[in-house]
Write an enzyme that holds these catalytic residues in place. Structure first.
Site, short mmCIF file in Angstrom:
data_model
loop_
_atom_site.label_atom_id
_atom_site.label_comp_id
_atom_site.label_asym_id
_atom_site.label_seq_id
_atom_site.Cartn_x
_atom_site.Cartn_y
_atom_site.Cartn_z
N ARG A 48 41.70 53.18 81.22
CA ARG A 48 40.84 52.51 83.18
C ARG A 48 41.41 50.45 83.23
NH1 ARG A 48 40.77 47.91 81.35
NH2 ARG A 48 38.53 47.11 82.54
N GLY A 49 41.11 51.17 84.34
CA GLY A 49 41.22 50.04 85.28
C GLY A 49 42.32 49.81 86.27
N ALA A 50 42.20 49.08 87.70
CA ALA A 50 42.95 49.85 88.75
C ALA A 50 43.83 50.33 88.92
CB ALA A 50 42.17 49.48 90.23
N ARG A 91 38.16 59.72 89.86
CA ARG A 91 37.77 58.19 90.04
C ARG A 91 37.31 58.11 91.34
NH1 ARG A 91 37.48 53.61 85.36
NH2 ARG A 91 35.39 53.38 86.87
N ASP A 237 38.69 46.56 92.44
CA ASP A 237 39.53 47.97 91.89
C ASP A 237 39.72 48.52 93.45
OD1 ASP A 237 37.62 48.36 90.11
OD2 ASP A 237 38.15 49.40 90.29
N LYS A 249 33.75 45.74 89.78
CA LYS A 249 33.07 46.42 88.26
C LYS A 249 31.50 45.44 88.93
CE LYS A 249 33.31 48.44 85.89
NZ LYS A 249 33.24 49.68 86.55
O1 MRU Z 1 35.66 51.56 85.97
P1 MRU Z 1 36.57 50.73 85.11
O2 MRU Z 1 36.89 49.79 83.89
O3 MRU Z 1 38.42 51.58 85.74
O4 MRU Z 1 36.29 49.21 85.94
C1 MRU Z 1 37.43 48.25 85.94
C2 MRU Z 1 37.10 47.01 86.86
O5 MRU Z 1 36.81 46.72 88.44
C3 MRU Z 1 38.10 45.69 87.00
O6 MRU Z 1 38.43 44.47 87.46
C4 MRU Z 1 39.36 46.17 88.38
O7 MRU Z 1 39.79 47.63 88.06
C5 MRU Z 1 40.28 45.65 88.31
S1 MRU Z 1 41.44 45.10 87.16
C6 MRU Z 1 42.71 44.64 87.31
#
Ligand code: MRU
Length: 342
Positions: A48-50, A91, A237, A249
């Protein structure tokens, strides 16, 4: 400082990822052998994480073709289109996923033959992984100029090495500033419902010996009022170039509104691959996740049967609440991004 780790890498025809659902209880690596397994890993948030899901998408696309017997270019393009469709549907909010699939499709279409297509697609996915680390280090270096000795920084969710291939974006800025000798204390907000702040951000910072205090999401206003927080840094994201809105988030917006009220700088750190040149805020799909994420914490039910639940995974922070956007290309005011589309 401990050696930095990677969340994803290519390993002889398959992909290895850290299963983020188990951190901090266990460190387990899983082998992904097909694009369908990769799509599932993204959907179920093993990765996870963009930026991380962008690279995972690219490697998933590579898996879709490299192990195929056929070298027929048309067949391979058809397979990539199908894989792309499935990966895109996992997603909807982080733009990096779409950016990565498009980048791979472009390379595939431009390849002169089926043999070349396989090589080019894999090389592009590997390049995207290496680029991600380089870009994050650059974001760290540029963003660290905004951090002062003694800063007490609130961060939300996890925008660290775990959310990328390595180093991280918002946490990358903190790590770089800390390595320059700046004394920093990080407040990590727990980030209900999935607790990425409590589980992942604190794990990463403790591992690097960077002082961190865990708070629940509703504590930030009180700490800002007490002048216990001097800056907020988060990842993104999706950042809308047309309007300067930042999608991140769920819970980010509350921190941003409070920071504005108390005159505290609100900084967003993200790679330029998180910038969306095409959409307006009302056109972005905000992911709605399973209600069980709200009803249960680590398998323990916390609410009565029959209660209604909503679970949007992201929120949209308007540009007037954002002080700076740090990318690998420099520091921007949200309204300056408009230039990218004019
Ligand atoms: O749902 P997630 O855990 O994938 O959400 C992640 C976030 O919202 C992060 O803040 C975002 O992706 C930036 S990560 C460098």
């Amino acid at each position: 400082m401990k050696k930095e780790f990677r969340t994803i890498w290519w390993d002889k025809g398959s992909v290895v990822i850290i299963d983020q659902r188990l951190i901090p209880y266990r460190i387990k690596y899983i082998k992904i052998r097909s694009y369908k397994e990769m799509a599932n890993a993204i959907k179920k948030m093993a990765i996870r994480g963009a930026p991380a899901i962008g690279v995972a998408a690219a490697m998933g696309m590579a898996l879709a073709v490299v192990n195929m017997k056929s070298n027929n270019k048309e067949m391979l393009i058809n397979r990539l289109e199908k894989a792309g469709e499935i990966i895109r549907s996992t997603r909807p909010t982080a733009v990096n996923l779409f950016w990565a699939v498009d980048r791979i499709m472009k390379i595939a279409r431009e390849s002169p033959s089926g043999e070349k297509l396989k090589i080019n697609v894999l090389n592009e996915a590997l390049r995207m992984a290496e680029e991600d680390i380089e870009i994050n280090k650059k974001i760290g270096e540029i963003g660290s100029r905004l951090i002062e000795d003694g800063d007490k920084i609130l961060t939300h969710c996890n925008a660290g090495a775990l959310a990328t291939v390595g180093h991280g974006t918002a946490l990358g800025v903190i790590k770089t500033a800390y390595s320059q000798g700046k004394r920093i204390i990080v407040y990590a907000s727990e980030t209900r419902p999935r607790l990425q702040g409590a589980k992942l951000t604190t794990w990463e910072l403790i591992r690097e010996n960077i002082p961190v205090k865990l708070i629940t999401d509703n504590m930030s206003a009180f700490l800002m009022q007490k002048k216990e927080i001097s800056k907020v840094i988060v990842g993104a994201d999706r950042i809308l170039a047309k309007t300067g809105h930042v999608i991140n988030k769920i819970g980010t917006l509350s921190h941003a509104i409070t920071a504005k009220y108390y005159g505290i700088p609100f900084i967003v750190a993200a790679p330029s691959s998180s910038i969306d040149l095409n959409h307006n805020p009302d056109e972005v799909v905000i992911e709605e996740r399973d209600v069980d994420e709200v009803l249960y914490i680590d398998g323990v039910r916390i609410a009565p049967r029959g209660v209604e639940v909503v679970n949007p995974a992201f929120d949209i922070t308007p540009p007037e609440l954002v002080s700076y956007i740090v990318t690998e290309k420099g520091v921007f005011k949200p309204e300056e991004l408009r230039r990218l589309v004019e």
